[in-house]
Enzyme design. Structure first.
Site, PDB file in Angstrom:
ATOM      1  N   VAL A 256    -125.346   5.783  36.126  1.00  0.00           N
ATOM      2  CA  VAL A 256    -124.998   4.317  37.157  1.00  0.00           C
ATOM      3  C   VAL A 256    -124.888   4.091  38.490  1.00  0.00           C
ATOM      4  O   VAL A 256    -125.819   3.467  39.052  1.00  0.00           O
ATOM      5  CB  VAL A 256    -124.250   3.669  36.412  1.00  0.00           C
ATOM      6  CG1 VAL A 256    -124.069   2.403  37.182  1.00  0.00           C
ATOM      7  CG2 VAL A 256    -124.012   3.375  34.968  1.00  0.00           C
ATOM      8  N   CYS A 257    -123.777   5.477  39.493  1.00  0.00           N
ATOM      9  CA  CYS A 257    -123.949   5.191  40.732  1.00  0.00           C
ATOM     10  C   CYS A 257    -125.622   5.786  41.447  1.00  0.00           C
ATOM     11  O   CYS A 257    -125.729   4.510  42.357  1.00  0.00           O
ATOM     12  CB  CYS A 257    -123.099   6.297  41.273  1.00  0.00           C
ATOM     13  SG  CYS A 257    -121.545   5.597  40.300  1.00  0.00           S
ATOM     14  N   PRO A 258    -126.221   6.086  40.939  1.00  0.00           N
ATOM     15  CA  PRO A 258    -127.666   5.748  41.988  1.00  0.00           C
ATOM     16  C   PRO A 258    -128.625   4.225  41.500  1.00  0.00           C
ATOM     17  O   PRO A 258    -129.240   4.719  42.879  1.00  0.00           O
ATOM     18  CB  PRO A 258    -128.482   7.435  41.756  1.00  0.00           C
ATOM     19  CG  PRO A 258    -127.897   7.516  40.168  1.00  0.00           C
ATOM     20  CD  PRO A 258    -126.259   6.846  40.590  1.00  0.00           C
TER      21      PRO A 258
ATOM     22  N   GLU B 147    -127.282   1.843  41.493  1.00  0.00           N
ATOM     23  CA  GLU B 147    -126.394   0.378  42.734  1.00  0.00           C
ATOM     24  C   GLU B 147    -126.975   1.225  44.279  1.00  0.00           C
ATOM     25  O   GLU B 147    -127.060   0.530  45.357  1.00  0.00           O
ATOM     26  CB  GLU B 147    -124.901   0.763  42.686  1.00  0.00           C
ATOM     27  CG  GLU B 147    -124.896   0.552  41.479  1.00  0.00           C
ATOM     28  CD  GLU B 147    -123.542   0.298  41.145  1.00  0.00           C
ATOM     29  OE1 GLU B 147    -122.762  -0.421  40.504  1.00  0.00           O
ATOM     30  OE2 GLU B 147    -122.580   0.600  41.427  1.00  0.00           O
ATOM     31  N   VAL B 148    -126.977   2.713  45.306  1.00  0.00           N
ATOM     32  CA  VAL B 148    -126.810   3.347  45.947  1.00  0.00           C
ATOM     33  C   VAL B 148    -128.270   2.720  46.484  1.00  0.00           C
ATOM     34  O   VAL B 148    -128.717   2.228  47.297  1.00  0.00           O
ATOM     35  CB  VAL B 148    -126.670   4.552  46.118  1.00  0.00           C
ATOM     36  CG1 VAL B 148    -126.973   5.275  47.017  1.00  0.00           C
ATOM     37  CG2 VAL B 148    -124.584   4.728  45.341  1.00  0.00           C
TER      38      VAL B 148
END
Length: 175
Positions: free
Chosen positions: A46-48, A50-51
């Protein structure tokens, strides 16, 4: 989690931006809005999203005189490798390896030992004007963060789903 009207805790963290490492601080952002967002870890699912989402809208945030800092407990070298893998990021990724900033902002997950997904919009004087958090398995809306920032920058009352150019409430109205 800290909330609106709280003074944002000061910090200085190492970070990487465009392959270069240096220290970044809250003090450096004074005079600008700061989008300070925490995420669990590099090289995850998930983090990529958002980033890279913040990176794609970095120019829009900049038009509102806002800086962006992304923070996780990963080391700088991990950030550097991950940013390269993602094709570059338009703002610095900061390393909170000792977890002191995650603790100060009250976003350290008590069992996982990583930062939860949390977003703070900090005004030019260092006061938190918006805070939001979500479950670790649900990504945040970068567009909503930008919409809220734009609404805050009007200094007026903005209804739900307000967008730039739409009517706002005058200063004589309350809530």
């Amino acid at each position: 989690m800290l909330t609106i009207a709280d003074a944002a805790p000061d910090f200085s963290l190492p970070g990487v931006y465009q392959g270069k490492t240096r220290s970044y601080s809250l003090r450096e952002a004074r005079g600008h809005w700061l989008v300070l967002f925490f995420y669990p870890a590099d090289f995850t699912f998930v983090c990529p999203t958002e980033v890279t989402g913040f990176s794609k809208l970095a120019g829009d945030f900049s038009k509102e005189r806002a800086m962006i800092y992304g923070v996780s407990v990963d080391p700088v070298e991990s950030h550097r490798s991950w940013a390269e893998e993602l094709g570059g990021i338009a703002y610095p990724l900061l390393s909170d390896t000792d977890k002191s900033v995650s603790r100060a902002y009250q976003v350290l997950h008590p069992r996982e030992g990583v930062a939860i997904r949390a977003t703070y919009l900090i005004d030019p004087e260092g006061i938190i004007q918006y805070s939001a958090a979500s479950n670790m398995n649900v990504g945040r809306s970068v567009e909503e963060s930008l919409r809220v920032l734009r609404a805050l920058c009007t200094g007026k009352l903005c209804p739900a789903d307000w967008k730039p150019g739409e009517p706002t409430g005058g200063p004589e109205h309350k809530y």
